[in-house]
Design an enzyme around this catalytic site. Sequence first.
Site, PDB file in Angstrom:
ATOM      1  N   LYS A 297      38.563  43.172  33.458  1.00 32.17           N
ATOM      2  CA  LYS A 297      39.203  43.520  34.732  1.00 32.17           C
ATOM      3  C   LYS A 297      40.722  43.428  34.610  1.00 32.17           C
ATOM      4  O   LYS A 297      41.268  42.386  34.235  1.00 32.17           O
ATOM      5  CB  LYS A 297      38.748  42.553  35.837  1.00 32.17           C
TER       6      LYS A 297
HETATM    7  C1  E4P Z   1      35.021  41.546  42.726  1.00 33.30           C
HETATM    8  O1  E4P Z   1      35.179  42.157  41.700  1.00 33.30           O
HETATM    9  C2  E4P Z   1      36.132  41.111  43.588  1.00 33.30           C
HETATM   10  O2  E4P Z   1      36.982  40.267  42.871  1.00 33.30           O
HETATM   11  C3  E4P Z   1      35.595  40.475  44.841  1.00 33.30           C
HETATM   12  O3  E4P Z   1      34.623  41.331  45.395  1.00 33.30           O
HETATM   13  C4  E4P Z   1      36.667  40.129  45.867  1.00 33.30           C
HETATM   14  O4  E4P Z   1      36.065  39.677  47.042  1.00 33.30           O
HETATM   15  P1  E4P Z   1      36.854  38.906  48.224  1.00 33.30           P
HETATM   16  O5  E4P Z   1      37.768  39.889  48.880  1.00 33.30           O
HETATM   17  O6  E4P Z   1      35.792  38.421  49.140  1.00 33.30           O
HETATM   18  O7  E4P Z   1      37.642  37.800  47.559  1.00 33.30           O
END
Ligand code: E4P
Length: 294
Positions: free
Chosen positions: A113
Site C-alpha cells: 500500500k
Molecule cells: C483499508 O485499506 C483502509 O485503510 C481502511 O478501510 C480505512 O478505514 P477507516 O476510514 O475506518 O480508518
Amino acid sequence: MLTNKPKTKILVDGGDPNETLRIKSLIGFVDGQTTNPSLIAKNPNIQRLIASGHTLSSEEENNEYKKIVQSISPLVGDAGVSIEVFADLKTTAEKMLAQGQEMFSWIPNAYIKYPCTHEGLRAAQMSVEKGIRVNMTLCFSQDQAAAVYAATMGSKSPVYVSPFVGRLDDRGENGMDLIRNIKKMYEHGDGHVHVLAASIRTVNHLLYSFALEAELATVPAKVLEQWTAKGFPMPDRDFTYKGVDTNGSLLKPIPYKELDLNLPWQSFNIAHELTTKGIQKFVADYESTLGRSA
Ligand code: E4P
C-alpha cells in the site's frame, strides 16, 4: 455460512489474525485482508507490549508487523494481504519503494500500500515495473484514481485502488458516489485497476459496493458480523442506496468528472486534504507505539 458468494471479493479490514480467523469461520471464507498503521497499532500483542511498559523500536515494530501478516497470509484467498509502507509527508518514492520491496518478500500474497500522493504514485510506478503488486490507499477523488490508472499502466497483476467511503461520509459528502464514479470512469479503461471499496462503515455501504460491482471491498469485522446476523442480505434489482449521515440527513452528491485516462498521471490534480490528513493520522498512530513518544 454464506453459500451464495458475491462477485465482489471480501477482505477483512483489520490487524489481528484471530479476528480474521473468527470471520473466516463465520462466513466460510475470507478473500483477503487489508492492514494499515492504525490497525497494526491496535493489534492485541502490540497493545499488550505497550501496556506492560515496553514501547517498540522501529525495527521491533517492523518485526511485529511482519509476524502479523505472516499469520494472516495463509488464512486468506487470492485477494492477498495488503501491507502499508510507513510514509510521512516528506517520504520519498525511493524510500517507500525500499520498504515495499522488503515487505513484498514477507509473504507470497502481498500487496503493497502506497498513498495516492505524487511520491506514492512514483513508488507505485516503479513497483509495478518490478512486479510488485500494489494497492493505492487514501484515495478520495476521481482524479487520484485516474492518476493511479495512468501511473500503473502495463502492470501484469491487477492494481488495487482504495477509495475511502466512510471518511468522505464523515465530512458530509456521499462517499459511495466516488466508488460509482470511478467504476464508471474505468469502463473506458483496460481493466488493470480494480476498485477496492474501503473505509466501509455500514452494511448498506457493503451492499451498494456489491450492487456497483466493485471488484473488492474491505470491511471491518464488526460490519461483517452485522451482515452475518442479518443472514447475508444481497442487493436485489430494486436495491437503491440513500447516502445519509448518522442523523439521517442527506449527504452531498459527488458529481462525475470526464477525465481522459490516457493522459500522463502527472497531469491529474491529485491533491486532497483528506489524503494529507490520513497520512498524518497513520504517522501519529504508528509513532504511538514507538519508544520515543512513550
Ligand atoms: C483499508 O485499506 C483502509 O485503510 C481502511 O478501510 C480505512 O478505514 P477507516 O476510514 O475506518 O480508518
